[in-house]
Write an enzyme that holds these catalytic residues in place. Structure first.
Site, PDB file in Angstrom:
ATOM      1  N   HIS A  73       0.813  -1.221   0.000  1.00  0.00           N
ATOM      2  CA  HIS A  73       0.000   0.000   0.000  1.00  0.00           C
ATOM      3  C   HIS A  73       0.851   1.279   0.000  1.00  0.00           C
ATOM      4  O   HIS A  73       0.710   2.152  -0.859  1.00  0.00           O
ATOM      5  CB  HIS A  73      -0.880   0.041   1.258  1.00  0.00           C
ATOM      6  CG  HIS A  73      -1.606  -1.217   1.554  1.00  0.00           C
ATOM      7  ND1 HIS A  73      -2.843  -1.503   1.034  1.00  0.00           N
ATOM      8  CD2 HIS A  73      -1.296  -2.291   2.345  1.00  0.00           C
ATOM      9  CE1 HIS A  73      -3.262  -2.672   1.480  1.00  0.00           C
ATOM     10  NE2 HIS A  73      -2.338  -3.170   2.281  1.00  0.00           N
TER      11      HIS A  73
HETATM   12  C1  BDR Z   1      -2.499   0.296   5.795  1.00  0.00           C
HETATM   13  O1  BDR Z   1      -2.499  -0.261   7.112  1.00  0.00           O
HETATM   14  C2  BDR Z   1      -1.211  -0.656   7.485  1.00  0.00           C
HETATM   15  O2  BDR Z   1      -1.180  -1.975   7.937  1.00  0.00           O
HETATM   16  C3  BDR Z   1      -0.307  -0.459   6.299  1.00  0.00           C
HETATM   17  O3  BDR Z   1       0.939   0.044   6.708  1.00  0.00           O
HETATM   18  C4  BDR Z   1      -1.044   0.522   5.416  1.00  0.00           C
HETATM   19  O4  BDR Z   1      -0.689   1.852   5.692  1.00  0.00           O
HETATM   20  C5  BDR Z   1      -3.260  -0.622   4.861  1.00  0.00           C
HETATM   21  O5  BDR Z   1      -4.568  -0.792   5.311  1.00  0.00           O
END
Ligand code: BDR
Ligand code: CA
Length: 335
Positions: free
Chosen positions: A258
């Site tokens: 992400h």
């Molecule tokens: C987001 O949540 C975290 O676990 C990751 O770093 C990312 O920013 C994805 O849902």
């Protein structure tokens, strides 16, 4: 000719994909890292702050101060996710204690000071819960006007959540903070239509950025002799944990990356297509808690406070990540 550099503040809860995002930023000649701030999210603030310093050091940017903010959300109890990111946040990686000492600065103050010092220049990229941003806005309500743009990893718009059926993790952790941030953006745009809308990159696009073992092999190949150096070892050990998590919960041995996608889009907005919408957040505490609600049909009559990313060139991004982070690993080995 040197590339035009985009001044960035990265607000992170490092985290495996946050670590990759930091590496991507450090590896990008078109990025100017103005500040890095940390907060609780994937791990405690103590751990995310330490992880952030460790990753920056591996990337050769141990000169950057890492200010930390509130150790917990605005109103909610602290939640962390060791099953996703490992016991301290970096999966199986446990880098040595960074040489740079902890900063005495307060993250929201750092964000406010940087925005005031360079009005209209800085892109704030939030990769964790929105606690630091909410506090910064309460300190400086003109923040939406002072920033060039706010770009967030957050939300699940036309797709299911990854934490509850409707909520994405970053919003889930601190929905009140998300609500404050988005509502202040609305007010700022109502007062001055020239204020840029937030760019929200939710799971709709970030789950399309899948890093697979073959990509990790390509990254190691790009790193060449540096494939077993500290930067690549950290990356491999962290990603192995993330791959196993996704195999268990998402049905594939690989990872949604992400956060680095969001940094890549901050540097090159052409990687995503976004649609304007009025966005609000459910903070009711009920089954919809943490949901990001975009008024796609403009039925509510509210002004659009955000551009919501709906399409992404994930292949171009993954290729760029391999090239940039691989080249950084090589440069680190020669340093
Ligand atoms: C987001 O949540 C975290 O676990 C990751 O770093 C990312 O920013 C994805 O849902
Ligand atoms: Ca994150």
């Amino acid at each position: 000719m040197t590339a035009q550099r985009t001044p960035l503040i990265l607000d992170v809860d490092t985290g495996i994909d946050d670590a990759l995002a930091l590496l991507y930023a450090c590896a990008s000649p078109d990025a100017e890292l103005v500040a890095v701030t940390a907060l609780a999210g994937n791990a405690t603030a103590d751990n995310t702050e330490r992880n952030t310093r460790a990753v920056l050091e591996a990337a050769g940017r141990g000169d950057i101060d890492v200010a930390v903010g509130r150790p917990m959300p605005l109103l909610r109890a602290l939640e962390i996710t060791p099953e996703t990111h490992g016991p301290r946040g970096l999966g199986y990686s446990d880098p040595p204690e960074p040489r740079r000492p902890r900063s005495g600065a307060y993250a929201p103050q750092v964000i406010v000071d940087a925005a005031r010092a360079r009005p209209g220049e800085i892109t704030l990229v939030t990769l964790g819960p929105l606690t630091n941003l909410a506090v910064a806005i309460l300190m400086e309500p003109a923040l939406p006007r002072l920033l060039r743009r706010w770009i967030a990893m957050g939300g699940a718009f036309r797709v299911p959540g990854n934490t509850t059926p409707v909520a994405e993790w970053n919003i889930h952790c601190d929905p009140e903070a998300a609500r404050i941030a988005l509502r202040v953006w609305t007010t700022a745009i109502e007062a001055d239509p020239g204020v840029p809308r937030a760019l929200l990159m939710g799971l709709d696009v970030t789950e399309r950025a899948q890093l697979m073992p073959a990509h990790l092999d390509a990254l190691a190949a790009r790193a060449g002799d540096a494939a077993n150096g500290p930067l690549m070892t950290l990356t491999r050990d962290a990603l192995r944990f993330y791959f196993e998590f996704h195999a268990k919960y998402d049905g594939f041995y690989g990872a949604h990356v992400h956060d680095p996608l969001v940094v890549a889009a901050a540097l090159d907005p052409s990687l995503v297509r976004a649609e304007p919408a009025a966005v609000d957040v459910d903070a009711s505490g009920g089954p919809g808690d943490g949901q990001t609600i975009a008024d796609w049909r403009h039925v509510g009559g509210a002004i659009a406070n955000a551009d919501v990313a709906v399409e992404v060139d994930a292949a171009a991004f993954i290729e760029r990540l391999i090239e940039r982070v691989g080249a950084l690993a090589v440069a680190r080995a020669l340093a």
